[in-house]
Scaffold this motif. Structure first.
Motif, PDB file in Angstrom:
ATOM      1  N   ALA A   1       1.684   6.862   5.929  1.00 57.72           N
ATOM      2  CA  ALA A   1       2.330   5.298   5.779  1.00 57.72           C
ATOM      3  C   ALA A   1       2.110   4.360   6.671  1.00 57.72           C
ATOM      4  N   LEU A   2       0.705   4.493   7.427  1.00 58.27           N
ATOM      5  CA  LEU A   2       0.030   3.560   8.992  1.00 58.27           C
ATOM      6  C   LEU A   2      -0.346   3.249   7.503  1.00 58.27           C
ATOM      7  N   PRO A   3      -1.607   3.409   7.086  1.00 57.82           N
ATOM      8  CA  PRO A   3      -2.247   2.743   6.438  1.00 57.82           C
ATOM      9  C   PRO A   3      -1.632   1.698   5.078  1.00 57.82           C
ATOM     10  N   VAL A   4      -0.925   2.122   4.446  1.00 59.47           N
ATOM     11  CA  VAL A   4       0.540   1.644   3.796  1.00 59.47           C
ATOM     12  C   VAL A   4       0.529  -0.007   4.532  1.00 59.47           C
ATOM     13  N   LEU A   5       1.130   0.386   5.728  1.00 61.75           N
ATOM     14  CA  LEU A   5       1.836  -0.449   6.314  1.00 61.75           C
ATOM     15  C   LEU A   5       0.724  -2.038   7.062  1.00 61.75           C
ATOM     16  N   LEU A   6      -0.498  -1.090   7.243  1.00 61.00           N
ATOM     17  CA  LEU A   6      -1.593  -2.036   7.489  1.00 61.00           C
ATOM     18  C   LEU A   6      -2.365  -2.774   6.496  1.00 61.00           C
ATOM     19  N   ILE A   7      -2.455  -2.231   5.043  1.00 62.02           N
ATOM     20  CA  ILE A   7      -2.351  -3.200   3.836  1.00 62.02           C
ATOM     21  C   ILE A   7      -1.957  -4.129   3.994  1.00 62.02           C
ATOM     22  N   GLY A   8      -0.531  -3.704   3.395  1.00 60.73           N
ATOM     23  CA  GLY A   8       0.522  -4.266   2.591  1.00 60.73           C
ATOM     24  C   GLY A   8       1.187  -5.848   3.151  1.00 60.73           C
ATOM     25  N   GLY A   9       1.100  -4.918   5.329  1.00 62.73           N
ATOM     26  CA  GLY A   9       2.180  -5.979   5.906  1.00 62.73           C
ATOM     27  C   GLY A   9       3.296  -5.277   6.069  1.00 62.73           C
ATOM     28  N   PHE A  10       3.520  -5.603   7.411  1.00 64.25           N
ATOM     29  CA  PHE A  10       4.246  -4.725   8.043  1.00 64.25           C
ATOM     30  C   PHE A  10       6.322  -5.603   7.901  1.00 64.25           C
ATOM     31  N   THR A  11       6.006  -6.751   7.478  1.00 62.29           N
ATOM     32  CA  THR A  11       6.981  -6.872   7.716  1.00 62.29           C
ATOM     33  C   THR A  11       7.669  -7.330   6.199  1.00 62.29           C
ATOM     34  N   SER A  12       6.915  -7.109   4.544  1.00 58.87           N
ATOM     35  CA  SER A  12       7.287  -6.994   2.902  1.00 58.87           C
ATOM     36  C   SER A  12       7.495  -5.751   2.462  1.00 58.87           C
ATOM     37  N   ILE A  13       8.589  -5.712   1.844  1.00 58.70           N
ATOM     38  CA  ILE A  13       8.878  -4.664   0.860  1.00 58.70           C
ATOM     39  C   ILE A  13       7.934  -4.431   0.179  1.00 58.70           C
TER      40      ILE A  13
ATOM     41  N   PHE B   1      -9.657   8.331   4.838  1.00 55.64           N
ATOM     42  CA  PHE B   1     -10.461   7.554   3.863  1.00 55.64           C
ATOM     43  C   PHE B   1      -9.318   6.353   4.209  1.00 55.64           C
ATOM     44  N   ALA B   2      -8.179   6.705   3.710  1.00 51.09           N
ATOM     45  CA  ALA B   2      -6.938   5.125   4.282  1.00 51.09           C
ATOM     46  C   ALA B   2      -6.885   4.531   4.715  1.00 51.09           C
ATOM     47  N   TYR B   3      -7.598   5.212   6.739  1.00 51.53           N
ATOM     48  CA  TYR B   3      -7.606   4.767   7.604  1.00 51.53           C
ATOM     49  C   TYR B   3      -8.671   3.433   7.423  1.00 51.53           C
ATOM     50  N   VAL B   4     -10.159   4.273   6.959  1.00 51.29           N
ATOM     51  CA  VAL B   4     -11.360   3.231   6.718  1.00 51.29           C
ATOM     52  C   VAL B   4     -11.307   2.158   5.937  1.00 51.29           C
ATOM     53  N   LEU B   5     -10.109   2.266   4.713  1.00 53.86           N
ATOM     54  CA  LEU B   5      -9.805   1.683   3.865  1.00 53.86           C
ATOM     55  C   LEU B   5      -8.898   0.081   4.481  1.00 53.86           C
ATOM     56  N   ALA B   6      -7.655   0.514   5.570  1.00 54.86           N
ATOM     57  CA  ALA B   6      -6.807   0.171   6.213  1.00 54.86           C
ATOM     58  C   ALA B   6      -7.890  -1.721   6.983  1.00 54.86           C
TER      59      ALA B   6
END
Length: 293
Positions: free
Chosen positions: A223-235, A268-273
């Motif tokens: 979930a951490l790469p998801v947050l880094l890519i999408g932003g920590f404050t946005s659903i 791979f997700a972390y590289v993408l992030a």
């Protein structure tokens, strides 16, 4: 082409479940500025509580209701006992508090409910279903549908209700929100209670997919790469980030992994992030911090 589509769709469905876990982080961070590292332990605690109650003879819905009460109470207790005394402390202090709390929750859960691997049956058979020219896992379809419905419901709740407006006001300027009568502590309790509910749904879905075991806490690492890519404050950012990570992860595992001689899904997700951070440090939907000097 059909194989590519099957891989892509399977990744997108997994991405919806990643987004569900990420939303637990977003809710807490948006309301209080705390990165709740204990969210993974809450997911494990929810799944472990549910299967323990089922093993003791409770039916599915009774076990789910009792687990929901336990998780909401746990979320509210964390806010009241652990984080409220640390208000106005540095962010690193709050982060370390939730990091330590994650180990406490895991340890207590292991003492009370054991460390054995449990099977969690949601009544959904994991068989392939033909959708047009491709085959998709029936469980992945149902899980993604449940997760997607919850994500959409939370998005509407926090964008179109009075509580959601209050949370946005708190996120923008806590002091101004307090000055107009918004009850900060009440909203924090609500958000932590909702985070407990999200942990329950995520725990049931991921527990049914991977089995209820202590490695279930590691789902937060994806979930951490998801947050880094999408932003920590946005659903919405959590949703988009989850879809990107899920699709990219699945495609990379199939098409890049063999070229490198091994699995790439763990990193791979972390590289993408990192690539996204270099382009947009605040994430796709994150808000840039503006400091006036």
């Amino acid at each position: 082409m059909d194989f590519f589509l099957e891989t892509l769709v399977g990744g997108l469905l997994a991405g919806v479940m990643y987004a569900l876990v990420a939303i637990g982080f977003v809710l807490i961070y948006k309301a209080s500025g705390v990165f709740n590292f204990a969210q993974g332990s809450m997911v494990l605690c929810a799944a472990l509580t549910f299967v323990t109650l089922r093993d003791k003879g409770l039916d599915f819905w009774s076990a789910g209701l009792v687990t929901l009460v336990v998780m909401v109470a746990l979320g509210v207790a964390i806010e009241r006992v652990v984080l409220r005394p640390l208000v106005n402390q540095p962010q690193i202090t709050l982060f370390m508090a939730t990091l330590g709390l994650s180990f406490v929750i895991e340890g207590v859960a292991q003492i009370l409910m054991g460390a054995s691997v449990h099977e969690l049956d949601l009544g959904v058979v994991d068989v392939p279903v033909e959708v047009g020219p491709i085959q998709i896992s029936q469980f992945d379809l149902v899980a993604a549908g449940v997760a997607g419905a919850l994500v959409i419901g939370l998005s509407i709740f926090f964008s179109a209700t009075r509580i959601g407006v209050s949370l946005r006001a708190i996120a923008d300027d806590p002091q101004a929100a307090l000055s107009i009568g918004i009850r900060l502590q009440t909203l924090w309790r609500i958000v932590w209670g909702v985070a407990g509910f999200v942990a329950l749904v995520a725990g049931l879905l991921w527990g049914a997919r991977q089995g209820v075991q202590f490695s279930l806490t590691f789902v937060v690492l994806k979930a951490l790469p998801v947050l880094l890519i999408g932003g920590f404050t946005s659903i919405a950012g959590a949703i988009v980030g989850g879809l990107i990570v899920g699709a990219a992860d699945s495609l990379a595992e199939i098409y890049i992994g063999p070229l490198l001689g091994g699995s790439v899904s763990t990193w791979f997700a972390y590289v993408l992030a990192v690539v996204f951070l270099l382009i947009r440090p605040a994430g796709l939907f994150g808000e840039r911090a503006i400091e006036r000097v």
